[in-house]
Design an enzyme around this catalytic site. Structure first.
Site, PDB file in Angstrom:
ATOM      1  N   ASP A 114     -55.723 -22.819  70.595  1.00 10.62           N
ATOM      2  CA  ASP A 114     -56.017 -21.761  71.561  1.00 10.62           C
ATOM      3  C   ASP A 114     -57.030 -20.800  70.954  1.00 10.62           C
ATOM      4  OD1 ASP A 114     -55.977 -19.964  73.619  1.00 10.62           O
ATOM      5  OD2 ASP A 114     -53.962 -19.202  73.210  1.00 10.62           O
ATOM      6  N   ARG A 174     -52.915  -7.954  80.696  1.00  5.49           N
ATOM      7  CA  ARG A 174     -52.518  -7.982  79.290  1.00  5.49           C
ATOM      8  C   ARG A 174     -53.556  -7.288  78.418  1.00  5.49           C
ATOM      9  NH1 ARG A 174     -52.087 -13.732  76.004  1.00  5.49           N
ATOM     10  NH2 ARG A 174     -53.318 -13.065  74.188  1.00  5.49           N
ATOM     11  N   ASP A 182     -56.315 -16.714  80.372  1.00  3.94           N
ATOM     12  CA  ASP A 182     -57.101 -16.251  79.235  1.00  3.94           C
ATOM     13  C   ASP A 182     -57.792 -14.920  79.571  1.00  3.94           C
ATOM     14  OD1 ASP A 182     -56.354 -18.449  77.618  1.00  3.94           O
ATOM     15  OD2 ASP A 182     -57.794 -19.707  78.678  1.00  3.94           O
ATOM     16  N   TYR A 205     -43.598 -20.971  83.274  1.00  4.90           N
ATOM     17  CA  TYR A 205     -44.840 -20.442  82.712  1.00  4.90           C
ATOM     18  C   TYR A 205     -45.709 -21.561  82.145  1.00  4.90           C
ATOM     19  CZ  TYR A 205     -47.966 -18.085  79.425  1.00  4.90           C
ATOM     20  OH  TYR A 205     -49.071 -17.658  78.733  1.00  4.90           O
ATOM     21  N   ASN A 259     -43.649 -11.171  75.572  1.00  9.68           N
ATOM     22  CA  ASN A 259     -44.025 -12.518  75.152  1.00  9.68           C
ATOM     23  C   ASN A 259     -43.202 -12.901  73.924  1.00  9.68           C
ATOM     24  OD1 ASN A 259     -45.538 -14.850  75.502  1.00  9.68           O
ATOM     25  ND2 ASN A 259     -47.228 -14.147  74.222  1.00  9.68           N
ATOM     26  N   CYS A 290     -55.596 -17.223  70.393  1.00 12.77           N
ATOM     27  CA  CYS A 290     -54.173 -16.957  70.570  1.00 12.77           C
ATOM     28  C   CYS A 290     -53.853 -15.513  70.223  1.00 12.77           C
ATOM     29  CB  CYS A 290     -53.362 -17.910  69.686  1.00 12.77           C
ATOM     30  SG  CYS A 290     -51.614 -17.498  69.553  1.00 12.77           S
ATOM     31  N   GLU A 334     -56.274 -11.196  80.187  1.00  8.31           N
ATOM     32  CA  GLU A 334     -56.296 -10.360  78.989  1.00  8.31           C
ATOM     33  C   GLU A 334     -57.657  -9.707  78.775  1.00  8.31           C
ATOM     34  OE1 GLU A 334     -57.156 -13.961  75.796  1.00  8.31           O
ATOM     35  OE2 GLU A 334     -55.265 -13.829  76.902  1.00  8.31           O
ATOM     36  N   HIS A 385     -51.812 -14.268  84.154  1.00 10.87           N
ATOM     37  CA  HIS A 385     -52.052 -13.096  83.313  1.00 10.87           C
ATOM     38  C   HIS A 385     -53.462 -13.171  82.770  1.00 10.87           C
ATOM     39  CE1 HIS A 385     -51.566 -15.003  79.309  1.00 10.87           C
ATOM     40  NE2 HIS A 385     -50.411 -15.522  79.699  1.00 10.87           N
ATOM     41  N   GLU A 391     -49.499  -7.252  74.413  1.00  9.16           N
ATOM     42  CA  GLU A 391     -49.337  -8.355  73.481  1.00  9.16           C
ATOM     43  C   GLU A 391     -49.175  -7.857  72.052  1.00  9.16           C
ATOM     44  OE1 GLU A 391     -48.245 -11.159  72.909  1.00  9.16           O
ATOM     45  OE2 GLU A 391     -49.812 -12.630  73.422  1.00  9.16           O
ATOM     46  N   ASP A 405     -51.385 -18.861  82.465  1.00 11.44           N
ATOM     47  CA  ASP A 405     -52.327 -18.188  81.577  1.00 11.44           C
ATOM     48  C   ASP A 405     -53.735 -18.370  82.149  1.00 11.44           C
ATOM     49  OD1 ASP A 405     -53.814 -17.223  79.437  1.00 11.44           O
ATOM     50  OD2 ASP A 405     -52.710 -18.353  77.923  1.00 11.44           O
TER      51      ASP A 405
END
Length: 315
Positions: free
Chosen positions: A56, A157, A85, A41, A211, A120, A112, A110, A189, A83
């Site tokens: 982040d 996500r 974002d 990852y 996660n 973050c 989101e 992923h 998340e 990631d």
């Protein structure tokens, strides 16, 4: 040719939980690959901190993330989950984002539902976009997957649990809506305790991801065997390499500040105790020598005769 996505999909069809260590650059990815995992990852937090020096919180850009993902995937032998974002904009921006990750060769991303700038998923102050807009972004991602590489895996996500007044139920409902429009894996998340985690595993209507952040955020430390029993298919350990790098380099630097020569000897000894071989072997110098022998003029080999330095071939 077998793609990273097709390798990842084959692994996801197994019943065993897929455990993915987090890495932040090609070097830490190479270490993870040497140890041996079925997938690796790429952390967004670690990428931001290591590549641009910022947390982040929306400071790293899409091209910087793509470049890191491409370099990591090139260096490892297993699929990369990266990631991406919030897709770096609206649904039209997501089209380019997914195209670029596919072109980079990654196995999955992923995506989101946070607003921009994002932050973050385990810090306060997160906000999410309206569900209808988020569904459109996931639909766009799925369409690009279907057009460019059907094996590419889309992980959707939701950060709704962590917003002011956000509920776990809303986050689960959002993830299920994202699965309905083509996402392959659901990612809620920020569940706050084992009971919430069990509910996520039970109510997400598709493969589920956890996660594993522990003390750095809201989600608890849990036994991977429990996660598998509760219905999870993937678990990420996002900042594993980032925390290990900071803590180990900090300890070495403290020793170095007191006694540089002793510190360097200790670092050398610690490195020699690993099974990766010499630094030159680990970094790939033997392969470079092989390329030289195969493709360069015969006389080019003469540069090694009488020269000084470590032997970099595997002979």
């Amino acid at each position: 040719m077998t793609t990273s996505g097709s390798q990842l999909r084959a692994r996801l069809r197994d019943d065993d939980l897929l455990v993915c260590p987090g890495v932040h650059d090609p070097l830490t990815a190479a270490v993870a690959d040497h140890v041996g995992f079925d997938a690796i990852y790429m952390t967004g937090y670690g990428t931001s901190l290591s590549k641009v020096g910022y947390p982040d919180a929306g400071f790293i850009t899409m091209p910087e993330m793509i470049e890191n993902a491409a370099n990591i995937q090139e260096r490892i032998s297993v699929p990369l989950i990266a990631d991406s974002d919030n897709g770096y904009g609206n649904a039209t921006n997501v089209v380019r984002t997914v195209r670029e990750y596919v072109r980079a060769g990654a196995g999955a991303i992923h995506l989101e539902d946070q607003t921009f700038p994002k932050r973050c998923g385990h810090t306060k102050g997160r906000q999410v976009i309206p569900e209808e807009e988020a569904v459109g972004k996931i639909r766009a991602a799925a369409d690009v997957r279907d057009e460019r590489d059907e094996s590419f895996v889309i992980i959707a996500r939701s950060d709704a649990r962590g917003t002011g007044g956000g509920s776990l139920g809303e986050a689960i409902d959002r993830v299920n809506a994202y699965l309905d429009v083509g996402a392959d894996v659901g990612f809620v998340e920020g569940p706050t305790d084992a009971g919430e985690v069990r509910r996520v595993g039970r109510e997400v209507e598709g493969p589920a991801l956890y996660n594993f952040v522990g003390d750095l955020g809201t989600s608890p430390y849990l036994d991977p065997d429990d996660l598998e029993r509760w219905g999870f298919d993937v678990v990420l350990f996002p900042v594993l390499s980032t925390l290990a790098t900071i803590s180990n380099v900090h300890a070495a630097m403290e020793t170095f500040a007191e006694d540089p020569a002793t510190a360097m000897r200790a670092v050398d000894a610690d490195f020699d105790a690993t099974p990766v071989g010499s630094l030159h072997e680990f970094s790939g110098f033997p392969e470079v020598v092989e390329w030289e022998e195969r493709y360069l003029p015969g006389g080019d080999r003469e540069k090694y005769e009488g020269s000084l330095g470590d032997e970099v071939s595997d002979e």
